[in-house]
Enzyme design. Structure first.
Site, short mmCIF file in Angstrom:
data_model
loop_
_atom_site.label_atom_id
_atom_site.label_comp_id
_atom_site.label_asym_id
_atom_site.label_seq_id
_atom_site.Cartn_x
_atom_site.Cartn_y
_atom_site.Cartn_z
CE LYS A 266 -110.99 -93.88 -67.13
NZ LYS A 266 -110.44 -93.07 -66.01
NE ARG B 257 -105.69 -83.65 -63.14
CZ ARG B 257 -105.26 -83.50 -64.26
NH1 ARG B 257 -105.53 -84.10 -65.23
NH2 ARG B 257 -104.29 -82.27 -64.53
CG ASP C 117 -97.80 -77.09 -65.57
OD1 ASP C 117 -98.24 -78.10 -65.29
OD2 ASP C 117 -96.60 -77.01 -65.58
CD GLN C 118 -96.17 -78.19 -69.26
OE1 GLN C 118 -95.67 -78.13 -70.60
NE2 GLN C 118 -95.58 -77.51 -68.45
CB ILE D 133 -96.55 -91.90 -64.04
CG1 ILE D 133 -95.71 -92.79 -64.90
CG2 ILE D 133 -97.34 -90.98 -64.68
CD1 ILE D 133 -94.77 -92.12 -65.77
NE ARG E 248 -113.09 -91.91 -61.52
CZ ARG E 248 -111.83 -91.67 -61.77
NH1 ARG E 248 -111.09 -92.23 -60.86
NH2 ARG E 248 -111.19 -91.15 -62.61
#
Length: 421
Positions: free
Chosen positions: A22, A96, A128-129, A330, A400
């Site tokens: 995926k 996302r 942001d990155q 993480i 998913r």
């Protein structure tokens, strides 16, 4: 809404085939935006997230097709007319990874309007990155009404040092840089096999990328790319999940197409639990132990132990001999499966980003609720071991990232079925 019902106590036996990855399929499908013509992708898993990505591409004007019959794992994406470079909120909010169209759109069409993805059940995952990298390449970025708008007449090569390791950020900026003028150097890159796979696909399209899968990626921009025909690599997280299924049931399973080089940290930990794991021509054979040994683990970026396997390993540790310490480095909210495991009799204590798991002699079936993709897998795994019936609700999370997991487990001898809730 569907739910899964599992009756535990059946050691898994036989062979099972791992589907396509995926987390490789999603960026690779987005990369189709970089070339006119029809790209063909094989070994594409039949997942809700893949359907969403195809819908995102369709809303922009791409032609998409999912073949049927013997070629049901084949997707086609064609660009043969004008593209509307926008990914709307109603699709991005459900997945996302839709933000992965941002880099290809601004590189190829000079502009992009993509909804901000927002947070996630397992914690905030900002982009942001991604934006830092695109700005370094010369894109003008504005945030308005919940959307990211990026514009650039011509992206230009630059050096980008990511402040934190980011998989999708590395992929997004890499896809943008392939059409930038000059050389781009990306530093502190994610090293996951899926990043390396995307670089492999882009190079097949005519890109000039070196270092995919390492911490430094060098990209020499080209004027144009060509469509591609590519078979996607097997899903290492699905493979790891099936390996834990064999372990927790004391089974003997050949996990076909599992890639040992992508699963080294998982193999190491499962061997510590007492599993026998051997490489065979078609994949990895996993023999579960009679008694599961407790192990400690800390999730880290690849090649460390993957955060996407933390919940599954915790499910195994609930029935281990001894106490294990599982540290999550993480994501901040990735222990949401713990209260559900408690309902099945697990003994788990949360201390900040660490879970202390004391193994119990038996789990008991119970009604439980999935809270995210990997949490749902851990509950199914616990149900395979538990005495009695486990009902897992909200399994749209499972769909998913796992292609008909209940069918694969049933073929191995599990008493498991999907029913309408």
């Amino acid at each position: 809404m569907d739910k899964i019902i599992v009756k535990g106590g059946h050691p898994l036996q036989g062979e099972v085939v791992v589907s396509g990855a995926k987390n490789a399929a999603l960026p690779i499908l987005a990369s189709a935006l970089l070339a006119d013509g029809k790209s063909v992708y094989r070994n594409v898993p039949d997942l809700a997230d893949v359907v969403t990505m195809l819908k995102v591409l369709e809303t922009m004007g791409c032609g998409t097709a999912r073949l049927t019959g013997r070629q049901k794992d084949v997707c086609e994406v064609a660009i043969e007319g004008p593209i509307t470079p926008e990914a709307p909120y109603d699709l991005v909010k459900t997945m996302r990874a839709s933000v992965l169209v941002l880099g290809p759109l601004v590189a190829r069409f000079g502009r992009a309007r993509v909804s901000m993805p927002g947070g996630c059940a397992i914690g905030a995952r900002p982009i942001d990155q991604h934006l830092k990298g695109l700005k370094a390449l010369g894109a003008d970025i504005t945030l308005t009404e919940g959307y990211v708008e990026a514009r650039a007449k011509q992206l230009k090569g630059a050096t980008v040092n990511f402040d934190v390791i980011t998989v999708t950020g590395t992929e997004n900026v890499m896809m943008a840089a392939v059409l930038a003028k000059g050389r781009t150097v990306l530093e502190n890159c994610a090293r996951e096999p899926e990043v390396e796979e995307l670089a492999r696909v882009l190079n097949k399209m005519g890109a000039r990328i070196q270092g995919g899968g390492t911490s430094v990626i060098t990209i020499d921009g080209v004027d144009a790319l060509q469509p591609v025909d590519h078979a996607i690599l097997p899903d290492r997280i699905e493979a790891g999940t099936l390996m834990v299924a064999a372990a927790i049931t004391g089974g003997n399973v050949l996990v076909k197409h599992a890639q040992p080089e992508h699963l080294e940290s998982v193999i190491l930990k499962l061997r510590e639990t007492g599993c026998t794991i051997t490489a065979e021509e078609k994949g990895l054979r996993v023999k579960g132990p009679k008694v599961v040994n407790s192990v400690d683990v800390k999730t880290t970026e690849h090649p460390g132990f993957p955060t996407d396997m933390q919940a599954q390993l915790m499910g195994l540790m609930t029935v281990a001999n001894g106490t294990s310490v599982i540290s999550e480095s993480i994501f901040e909210n990735r222990f949401m499966h713990v209260p559900e495991l408690h309902r099945m009799g697990a003994d788990i204590t949360i201390q900040g980003h660490t879970a202390v798991v004391k193994g119990v002699k038996k789990l008991s079936g119970a009604p439980v609720m999935a809270t995210d993709l990997r949490a749902s897998a851990s509950l199914v795994l616990a149900g395979l071991r538990a005495e009695g019936k486990t009902e897992v609700a909200r399994i749209y999370h499972l769909d998913r990232g796992y292609e008909r997991l209940e069918r694969k487990l049933r073929k191995l001898g599990a008493d498991i079925r999907r029913v309408k809730a």
